[in-house]
Write an enzyme that holds these catalytic residues in place. Sequence first.
Site, PDB file in Angstrom:
ATOM      1  CB  CYS A  87      -0.947  -0.010   1.194  1.00 40.26           C
ATOM      2  SG  CYS A  87      -0.112   0.050   2.801  1.00 40.26           S
ATOM      3  CG  HIS A 381      -4.312   0.351   4.098  1.00 42.28           C
ATOM      4  ND1 HIS A 381      -3.633  -0.405   3.181  1.00 42.28           N
ATOM      5  CD2 HIS A 381      -5.323   0.956   3.411  1.00 42.28           C
ATOM      6  CE1 HIS A 381      -4.210  -0.284   1.990  1.00 42.28           C
ATOM      7  NE2 HIS A 381      -5.230   0.550   2.107  1.00 42.28           N
ATOM      8  CG  ASN A 403      -8.014   1.766  -0.091  1.00 42.04           C
ATOM      9  OD1 ASN A 403      -6.802   1.601   0.074  1.00 42.04           O
ATOM     10  ND2 ASN A 403      -8.900   1.071   0.591  1.00 42.04           N
TER      11      ASN A 403
END
Length: 462
Positions: A87, A381, A403
């Site tokens: 991520c 994250h 995202n």
Amino acid sequence: MNRTTITICLAVAQMTAMAQSGGISQEMLREIQSVQQPVNRAVANAIAANSINDLAVNHQNAGAFDTYFSVETKPQSITDQKSSGRCWMFSGLNVLRSNFAQRSDSLSVEFSQAYLFFWDQLEKANLMLQGVIDTAKKPIDDQRVQFFFHHPISDGGTFCGVADLAEKYGLVPAEVMPETYSSDNTSRAASLISSKLREYGLQLRDMVSQGKKTADINSKKTQMLAQIYKMLQLTIGTPPDRFTYTFKDKGGKAIAPAREYTPLSFCQEVVGGPVNGTFIMAMNDPRRPYYKTYEVEYDRHTYDGHNWKYVNLPMDDIEQMAIASLKAGRKLYSSYDVGKCLDRKRGYADTENFDYGALFDTTFGMDKAQRISTFDSGSTHAMTLSAVDLDEQGKARKWKVENSWGASWGQNGCLIMTDRWFREYMFRLVVNKQFVPEKILKASETAPVMVMPEDPLFLPDE
């Protein structure tokens, strides 16, 4: 004394010993059971047959929510990290391509995550092997030695990894080095490479203990890294030295003849200059004094770049810098404890999404500092901060991030979070220095306090 009596006496003695050493005695068990209210059978049956989140949903908070944002950067295509912990890389590259799109207006480009991931894994392998060499005279059960053997490599990282890797190895477009099965699904290859690194680590420790020359040890490490390089080639692909590429507009039409690039020349064209030195990394850690700088020892960049260094700030300061950046059209790397109070179906994070206390007839009362200290919460994250909605006083109502879980997830690939959630579960922000007040810039330049990588807040983003 008969055998039955002896057995009973032994059992009593054993229970007494357990109680004396902190175990659960029969007396303690009776006391525990005596204060229990009868379990609601309907609730127990419901929990046994359903998801806890489904039962704990706060229906007063489960309706439609406002998706308007008063300050929003230009949207870009949503990426998908698949079954990998990259991520941080996706978010960091999203920021770089957003900056490029802002400068170039009509052009768009997506960078190859697989390319940068190849070099990230090779450097992490070197970190492990060199760390083992440097600590070889310590016992195998030493905490620092175990750190290297426990986590030889990982997918995780932070924005400074993107900055270091891009400046050293350059960037390539996604179509030049596309994803592979193993870059999208990293666990099996990582497990095999980790096993090989542990085997190599033991060999290097033996060489040190035998008094081998430094040159011989370094030569052996290079041979070991050559094998890791080969394993990365087979699983992620071979990084290109040169490639031909033509820039396209957002409609997919080529706007100029194709040109030959190296990864470094391509990086220079799309990024425009160095990334290191242009930003600060901020964090909200209420356990520690604010306006002080901290550095994580033995971060993945110890030998091949920069350790992760951040300045600890109150949330008010972090929000002000984020708002200033977004108003200028600049997206930001940011990270969160994304699993807390997240409605995955709606792509909506709010502290009032679930009422676990009512379901279990208790409270969950730790504050942010207590949750960090007890490993109950921490940065898990990274996502790309892209929008904020401000009230009449200029204070944030809610935030939006792009995202990396695919365009079909949440709000067209984005997550909307209330400001009260943002303040509780947001941890890291990377801000261009042009949006950083002088006081904070000065704090970021002070000598850092070294922090151990085992600290609960300094696990890499995944």
